[in-house]
Design a protein around this motif. Structure first.
Motif: not given
Lengths: 69, 69, 69, 69, 69, 69
Positions: C61-63, D24-29, D37-38
């Motif tokens: 996730a950091v990337n 930490q961002i959680n996403l739906q694709i 993403s962090v």
């Protein structure tokens, strides 16, 4: 020399494989383990790195992935 | 299991330090060397990783920095 | 198999483009989305990866960078 | 907008988990897949990112690891 | 445009070095400093990037290593 | 000191923000530009880094993303 990274060990360059833009440096670290680094040829030339050289091998902990097999 | 990474060794978890969102996993690799990984607590729970566990430590060669001291 | 990474989905290899040192693996993931990975030819050979193979696609996730357009 | 990265898809923010420094961002694709993403809280505030937002999810191909299970 | 990264400055492309798969983009940032980016030729073509172009140079803070010499 | 990275400039630490596990180091580089690095508190202590210190800021070119806005 102090590094802002959790992983920084000494390795010995065993092989340099050159591409057209990048190169791959193979290293031996303690206990006969092997590691590899990929960098640009520009950086390789700037470092003047050669087989047999001792170098510091640095990896930030966020770039280390663990897998439970 | 085959990894698309040049660096993949077995390590043993020695310590887990938890933050509020991330955690730091300290590991022992061959020759008594130490390594660390930082991941989210979510990943830590999903892996169910604990001190004493054997895990695969994976690092892509592009994320390995060499320094000539 | 458990990964210390928030992002790990299954993809299908659609194309392999070889350079002199590195290669680019193109993949299809669910919903006809496409992804790509770049690795060394050494890793590609070690994995014995070929078009049509199913592989796990792992990203810490950091990337992952978010951009608000 | 053009990105120097092979992987750049649109995602929708579903959850934001805040730590003391990072989030930490959680996403739906597409296809109901999930990504995370962090980033720093500073970046989160600068982006003014909120649940429901559409964002571009960008990953360089060198940071994509493939595993053959 | 808002980036989920702490480091995002404007640079000017000074040189493009092409390999067989990857390319190296050299840039000038304020104060006559120089930076470089490595990406795939595919991304280079998709961006249609050329010497003289102004581009945003983005680096996530987790990928910045500090060294105290 | 020679680095296997294309980007390595001198910066001055202006601020250190501590989380529970990680910290964020803000830096000033030439031309009054700002940069940031995120590392573990463990690395911060090992480096004994403080506001006002001069440090080398190192970024591998593969971790530099270009965006054409």
């Amino acid at each position: 020399m102090k590094y802002g990274a959790r992983n920084h060990i000494i390795g010995k360059v065993t092989e340099i494989k050159k591409g057209t833009l990048m190169c791959q440096i193979n290293l031996q670290i303690p206990a006969d383990s092997l590691m590899s680094s990929v960098m640009t040829l520009d950086s390789m030339h700037e470092m003047d790195i050669r087989p047999g050289d001792s170098v510091r091998v640095v990896v930030k902990a966020v770039n280390v992935l663990l897998v439970k097999e």
